[in-house]
Design a protein around this motif. Sequence first.
Motif, short mmCIF file in Angstrom:
data_model
loop_
_atom_site.label_atom_id
_atom_site.label_comp_id
_atom_site.label_asym_id
_atom_site.label_seq_id
_atom_site.Cartn_x
_atom_site.Cartn_y
_atom_site.Cartn_z
N THR A 273 0.85 -1.18 0.00
CA THR A 273 0.00 0.00 0.00
C THR A 273 0.89 1.24 0.00
N PHE A 274 0.90 1.95 -1.11
CA PHE A 274 1.79 3.09 -1.25
C PHE A 274 1.13 4.40 -0.86
N VAL A 275 -0.17 4.45 -0.84
CA VAL A 275 -0.86 5.69 -0.54
C VAL A 275 -1.91 5.45 0.53
N ASN A 276 -1.83 6.21 1.58
CA ASN A 276 -2.84 6.18 2.62
C ASN A 276 -3.97 7.10 2.17
N PRO A 277 -5.19 6.57 2.02
CA PRO A 277 -6.27 7.41 1.52
C PRO A 277 -6.59 8.60 2.40
N LYS A 278 -6.09 8.59 3.63
CA LYS A 278 -6.36 9.70 4.54
C LYS A 278 -5.21 10.70 4.60
N GLU B 132 6.85 7.49 10.69
CA GLU B 132 8.19 6.95 10.91
C GLU B 132 8.92 6.87 9.58
N VAL B 133 10.16 7.31 9.56
CA VAL B 133 11.03 7.15 8.40
C VAL B 133 12.03 6.05 8.72
N LEU B 134 12.05 5.01 7.87
CA LEU B 134 12.88 3.84 8.10
C LEU B 134 13.86 3.66 6.94
N ASP B 135 15.02 3.06 7.24
CA ASP B 135 15.89 2.66 6.15
C ASP B 135 15.38 1.34 5.57
N LEU B 136 16.03 0.83 4.52
CA LEU B 136 15.53 -0.37 3.86
C LEU B 136 15.73 -1.62 4.69
N LYS C 298 15.10 -0.13 10.05
CA LYS C 298 15.52 0.65 11.22
C LYS C 298 14.86 2.02 11.19
N VAL C 299 14.26 2.42 12.32
CA VAL C 299 13.59 3.71 12.41
C VAL C 299 14.63 4.81 12.58
N LEU C 300 14.63 5.77 11.65
CA LEU C 300 15.58 6.87 11.68
C LEU C 300 14.95 8.17 12.15
N LEU C 301 13.64 8.29 11.97
CA LEU C 301 12.93 9.51 12.35
C LEU C 301 11.51 9.12 12.74
N SER C 302 11.05 9.64 13.86
CA SER C 302 9.70 9.34 14.34
C SER C 302 9.04 10.62 14.83
N VAL D 257 8.57 5.27 4.40
CA VAL D 257 7.85 6.14 5.33
C VAL D 257 6.57 5.42 5.74
N LYS D 258 6.46 5.16 7.02
CA LYS D 258 5.31 4.45 7.56
C LYS D 258 4.37 5.44 8.21
N ILE D 259 3.11 5.44 7.78
CA ILE D 259 2.09 6.35 8.28
C ILE D 259 1.02 5.53 8.98
N SER D 260 0.80 5.81 10.25
CA SER D 260 -0.17 5.04 11.04
C SER D 260 -1.17 5.98 11.70
N SER D 261 -2.46 5.73 11.45
CA SER D 261 -3.51 6.51 12.10
C SER D 261 -4.72 5.62 12.31
N GLU D 262 -5.24 5.65 13.53
CA GLU D 262 -6.38 4.81 13.90
C GLU D 262 -6.09 3.36 13.49
N ASN D 263 -6.92 2.77 12.60
CA ASN D 263 -6.71 1.40 12.17
C ASN D 263 -6.10 1.31 10.78
N ASN D 264 -5.54 2.41 10.30
CA ASN D 264 -5.01 2.46 8.94
C ASN D 264 -3.50 2.67 8.97
N THR D 265 -2.76 1.78 8.32
CA THR D 265 -1.31 1.89 8.24
C THR D 265 -0.87 1.68 6.80
N SER D 266 0.04 2.53 6.32
CA SER D 266 0.59 2.35 4.98
C SER D 266 2.07 2.62 5.00
N VAL D 267 2.76 2.07 4.02
CA VAL D 267 4.20 2.27 3.87
C VAL D 267 4.46 2.77 2.46
N GLN D 268 5.23 3.85 2.35
CA GLN D 268 5.50 4.45 1.04
C GLN D 268 7.00 4.57 0.83
#
Length: 262
Positions: free
Chosen positions: A183-188, A213-217, A220-224, A246-257
Motif C-alpha cells: 500500500t503506497f498511498v494512505n487514503p487519509k 516513521e522514516v525507516l531505512d531499507l 531501522k527507524v531513523l525519524l519518528s 515512510v510508515k504512516i499510522s492513524s487509527e486502524n489504517n497503516t501504509s508504507v510508502q
Amino acid sequence: AFFGCKGLSTVKLSNNVLSLGNGIFRDCSALSSIIIPDSLTELGDNAFNGCTSLTSAIIGKSVTSLKNFVFQSCSALTSIVIPDSVTAIGVLAFYDCSALTSITIPKSVTSIGTSFLSNCTSLNLIICDIETPIEMEITHFMYVNMSKCILKVPESSIEAYKAAGGWGQIRTIVKKETLSTDTFVNPKSILYPNPFSNELFLELNNDSTTEVEVLDLNGKVLLSKTANTIKNKFDTGNLASGMYLVKISSENNTSVQKMIKK
C-alpha cells in the motif's frame, strides 16, 4: 537520444512513456535522480550507464527486466529497490556502483546476469525474496566485501543460501523481516514531495493524531514524529541521500510508502 548530455540534471517522464531505448541517458553525468513511471515496461541496455551523479532511482511497477549495464558506473547511487514486476537482471547491471549500500531483489526474479554486483565496494545489505537460490558464481559479487555484507532471505531459505555457490560466500545470512510496501498511498493522507530534500510534508484530511516513521531499507527507524494538524512539515536534513520507507499510522489504517531523499 540524450547520450552524453553532461549538463542534463533533471528528467520528468510522463505516464505515456512505454520504453526507454538503449543508452538513452548514458553518460548524463549531472542527472541526479530518476522516477521511472509505472507505464514503462522496457528499460534498455546501458540506459543510465555512466550517470555518475545519480543518487536515487525509483523503478516503476511494470518494468519486466533490467537489461545489461543498465546502471553500470552509477557511482553515486546509494540504494535500489527492484519491483516485483522484474523477472530478469542483466549482465553487469550494477557493476561499479561503488556507493551502493543496499539492494532489494524480489521473488519474481528468475535470472541474474554475470557480475551484476561486481565492484560494489560499499555494499553491506542484500535483501532477497527469492525462495530457491539462483545459481551464482563468486564473480557475481567480485570486490564486494563478503565478510561485512549481510544477506537477508526468507527464513525457510537460509540453509539453501548458505549451501549455494556464490551466495554462500556471504558470511552473514539471516532471516528477512517482513515490512509490507504493497500500500503506497494512505487514503487519509498525502505525503510529498518525492523525491524530497530537507523537508517532507504530510497533509491529512482531518486533525486526528497520526504517527509518522522514516525507516531505512533494513527497517531501522531513523525519524519518528507525531502529526496532529492537517498540514505537517518534517525536517529531514539529517538524512543521507537514498531511498527510505515512510510508515504512516492513524487509527486502524497503516501504509508504507517508498520515498527518495535527493
